[in-house]
Design an enzyme around this catalytic site. Structure first.
Site, PDB file in Angstrom:
ATOM      1  N   MET A   1      -1.381  -4.143  -1.295  1.00  0.00           N
ATOM      2  CA  MET A   1      -2.536  -4.152  -0.407  1.00  0.00           C
ATOM      3  C   MET A   1      -2.082  -4.559   0.984  1.00  0.00           C
ATOM      4  O   MET A   1      -1.424  -5.592   1.146  1.00  0.00           O
ATOM      5  CB  MET A   1      -3.593  -5.123  -0.939  1.00  0.00           C
ATOM      6  CG  MET A   1      -4.182  -4.689  -2.279  1.00  0.00           C
ATOM      7  SD  MET A   1      -5.327  -5.896  -2.929  1.00  0.00           S
ATOM      8  CE  MET A   1      -4.199  -7.208  -3.407  1.00  0.00           C
ATOM      9  N   MET A   2      -2.439  -3.774   1.972  1.00  0.00           N
ATOM     10  CA  MET A   2      -1.983  -4.023   3.321  1.00  0.00           C
ATOM     11  C   MET A   2      -2.437  -5.397   3.797  1.00  0.00           C
ATOM     12  O   MET A   2      -3.585  -5.795   3.617  1.00  0.00           O
ATOM     13  CB  MET A   2      -2.525  -2.941   4.264  1.00  0.00           C
ATOM     14  CG  MET A   2      -2.095  -1.523   3.895  1.00  0.00           C
ATOM     15  SD  MET A   2      -0.298  -1.319   3.891  1.00  0.00           S
ATOM     16  CE  MET A   2       0.071  -1.527   5.633  1.00  0.00           C
ATOM     17  N   GLN A  53       6.410  -0.179  -2.763  1.00  0.00           N
ATOM     18  CA  GLN A  53       5.496   0.952  -2.617  1.00  0.00           C
ATOM     19  C   GLN A  53       5.751   1.631  -1.271  1.00  0.00           C
ATOM     20  O   GLN A  53       5.748   0.985  -0.224  1.00  0.00           O
ATOM     21  CB  GLN A  53       4.036   0.509  -2.705  1.00  0.00           C
ATOM     22  CG  GLN A  53       3.088   1.698  -2.751  1.00  0.00           C
ATOM     23  CD  GLN A  53       1.659   1.296  -3.037  1.00  0.00           C
ATOM     24  OE1 GLN A  53       0.875   1.097  -2.129  1.00  0.00           O
ATOM     25  NE2 GLN A  53       1.326   1.173  -4.323  1.00  0.00           N
ATOM     26  N   CYS A  83      -3.784   6.346  -0.776  1.00  0.00           N
ATOM     27  CA  CYS A  83      -4.406   5.698   0.380  1.00  0.00           C
ATOM     28  C   CYS A  83      -5.100   6.732   1.261  1.00  0.00           C
ATOM     29  O   CYS A  83      -4.497   7.739   1.635  1.00  0.00           O
ATOM     30  CB  CYS A  83      -3.345   4.951   1.184  1.00  0.00           C
ATOM     31  SG  CYS A  83      -4.022   4.066   2.604  1.00  0.00           S
ATOM     32  N   HIS A 154      -6.131   5.385  -9.600  1.00  0.00           N
ATOM     33  CA  HIS A 154      -7.350   4.750  -9.109  1.00  0.00           C
ATOM     34  C   HIS A 154      -8.507   5.654  -9.515  1.00  0.00           C
ATOM     35  O   HIS A 154      -8.577   6.809  -9.091  1.00  0.00           O
ATOM     36  CB  HIS A 154      -7.292   4.598  -7.588  1.00  0.00           C
ATOM     37  CG  HIS A 154      -8.432   3.816  -7.022  1.00  0.00           C
ATOM     38  ND1 HIS A 154      -8.344   3.148  -5.823  1.00  0.00           N
ATOM     39  CD2 HIS A 154      -9.687   3.568  -7.480  1.00  0.00           C
ATOM     40  CE1 HIS A 154      -9.490   2.539  -5.568  1.00  0.00           C
ATOM     41  NE2 HIS A 154     -10.316   2.799  -6.563  1.00  0.00           N
ATOM     42  N   ASN A 194      -6.678   1.855 -12.584  1.00  0.00           N
ATOM     43  CA  ASN A 194      -6.956   0.925 -11.487  1.00  0.00           C
ATOM     44  C   ASN A 194      -8.374   1.181 -10.981  1.00  0.00           C
ATOM     45  O   ASN A 194      -8.849   2.311 -10.995  1.00  0.00           O
ATOM     46  CB  ASN A 194      -5.930   1.140 -10.363  1.00  0.00           C
ATOM     47  CG  ASN A 194      -6.283   0.406  -9.085  1.00  0.00           C
ATOM     48  OD1 ASN A 194      -6.417   1.017  -8.024  1.00  0.00           O
ATOM     49  ND2 ASN A 194      -6.426  -0.902  -9.156  1.00  0.00           N
ATOM     50  N   GLY A 195      -9.030   0.099 -10.557  1.00  0.00           N
ATOM     51  CA  GLY A 195     -10.339   0.268  -9.927  1.00  0.00           C
ATOM     52  C   GLY A 195     -11.459  -0.510 -10.579  1.00  0.00           C
ATOM     53  O   GLY A 195     -11.882  -0.177 -11.681  1.00  0.00           O
ATOM     54  N   GLY A 216      -5.994  -5.151  -8.296  1.00  0.00           N
ATOM     55  CA  GLY A 216      -5.688  -5.303  -6.883  1.00  0.00           C
ATOM     56  C   GLY A 216      -6.425  -6.451  -6.247  1.00  0.00           C
ATOM     57  O   GLY A 216      -6.026  -7.608  -6.341  1.00  0.00           O
ATOM     58  N   ARG A 217      -7.550  -6.154  -5.625  1.00  0.00           N
ATOM     59  CA  ARG A 217      -8.256  -7.159  -4.836  1.00  0.00           C
ATOM     60  C   ARG A 217      -8.818  -8.297  -5.677  1.00  0.00           C
ATOM     61  O   ARG A 217      -8.971  -9.415  -5.177  1.00  0.00           O
ATOM     62  CB  ARG A 217      -9.363  -6.480  -4.021  1.00  0.00           C
ATOM     63  CG  ARG A 217      -8.734  -5.621  -2.960  1.00  0.00           C
ATOM     64  CD  ARG A 217      -9.645  -4.818  -2.102  1.00  0.00           C
ATOM     65  NE  ARG A 217      -8.811  -3.871  -1.380  1.00  0.00           N
ATOM     66  CZ  ARG A 217      -8.122  -4.173  -0.269  1.00  0.00           C
ATOM     67  NH1 ARG A 217      -8.198  -5.374   0.236  1.00  0.00           N
ATOM     68  NH2 ARG A 217      -7.369  -3.272   0.318  1.00  0.00           N
TER      69      ARG A 217
END
Length: 317
Positions: A1-2, A53, A83, A154, A194-195, A216-217
């Site tokens: 994650m950026m 990544q 992305c 995702h 994912n998601g 992820g988040r």
């Protein structure tokens, strides 16, 4: 994650869970080949297993990035084909590449021929109007025949125009069944979903349909979610960490980086959510936010912040 999964956050997560595969932020081929490599690609041995990544569309450049990753000791190289940001689209990589499966396949061929470590792909279930299951299955077929054996999906489509990256994480509906079907149709491939997963009960349920789950988040917003993963998912029998022990594991690390001129805030910002859902979380976050940016602040700030929290030694069970 950026701006999130940098080396400091990854080291912090390793105080909570040792076994899950961690990922870097997505780095472009240009940044890897021409940027400050030590700053962008450096990591601590404790962060492994670790995947780099990469974002790009030139097979030769991607192959060279894969070689660099292998030489540095990364365990995997992951090509991001998911992305949807404008910056990524303008560079012709990320989710827009789902519309060019042959180009992705050429990149995978070049990368897998260049290295011995796994080369994997992260993608969406579709892009814009090209979002039928059959379109995704054809993408996976072409790319897998080029040498990719692991796909992280995702379970939302991406809208390249009209939605922001944030909206692309929430507005398109989740279609888990498409990912389950992908695993049924390609049983020989390693399919990861994912998601939208925020609870361990949700994560466990997925293993009856797919091979793995990427979080992820949720892992950033509630990192202690992973506290029992080593035991529950990997069968490890070492003692579960407490939040207090996690903080203690960060003290020497923080002081080492501060001694090299880094600000404590660059590390402690990743730790703000450690006590999510627990008494004292507001006091913890407030103390770190108020003191970590002060020049010369070091690990003593973490110790003082921990003192604001009642019962920091509670076991995750």
């Amino acid at each position: 994650m950026m701006d999130r999964t940098d080396r400091h956050f990854r080291f912090f997560l390793r105080q909570i869970a040792r076994r899950p595969l961690l990922y870097t932020e997505m780095l472009t081929t240009g940044a890897i080949l021409h940027g400050k490599r030590a700053k962008l690609l450096g990591f601590s041995p404790e962060e492994k297993p670790l995947a780099l990544q990469v974002g790009g569309d030139d097979p030769r450049e991607l192959a060279e990035c894969a070689r660099i990753a292998q030489d540095l000791g990364y365990d995997e190289v992951n090509l991001n084909v998911g992305c949807p940001s404008d910056r990524v689209q303008n560079g012709n990589f990320g989710a827009c590449l789902m519309q060019e499966p042959q180009r992705v396949a050429e990149a995978i061929t070049a990368m897998t021929q260049a290295v011995k470590i796994p080369v994997t792909v992260k993608h969406r279930i579709g892009v814009d109007e090209c979002d039928r299951y059959e379109d995704m299955a054809e993408f996976v077929r072409i790319v897998s025949e080029a040498g990719c054996q692991r796909f992280t999906v995702h379970a939302r489509k991406a809208w390249l125009k009209g939605l922001s990256p944030k909206e692309n994480r929430t507005v398109p509906p989740l279609r888990y069944e498409d990912v389950y079907r992908l695993k049924r149709d390609f049983p020989h491939l390693f399919i990861e979903i994912n998601g939208g997963f925020k609870e361990l009960t949700q994560i466990r349920e997925q293993y009856q349909y797919v091979d793995a789950v990427m979080v992820g988040r949720a892992a950033y917003d509630n990192p202690f979610l992973l506290a029992t993963v080593d035991r529950d998912m990997y069968g490890e029998d070492y003692p579960l960490p407490t939040r207090s022990q996690v903080v203690e594991g960060m003290l020497g690390y923080c002081d080492r980086w501060v001694a090299h001129g880094y600000k404590l805030h660059s590390i402690s910002r990743h730790m703000l959510q450690l006590f999510t859902g627990q008494p004292g979380t507001k006091a913890w976050k407030r103390y770190l936010s108020d003191h970590a940016h002060i020049p010369g602040a070091g690990a003593e700030v973490l110790t003082a912040a921990l003192a604001q929290v009642p019962n920091p030694d509670l076991c995750p069970d």
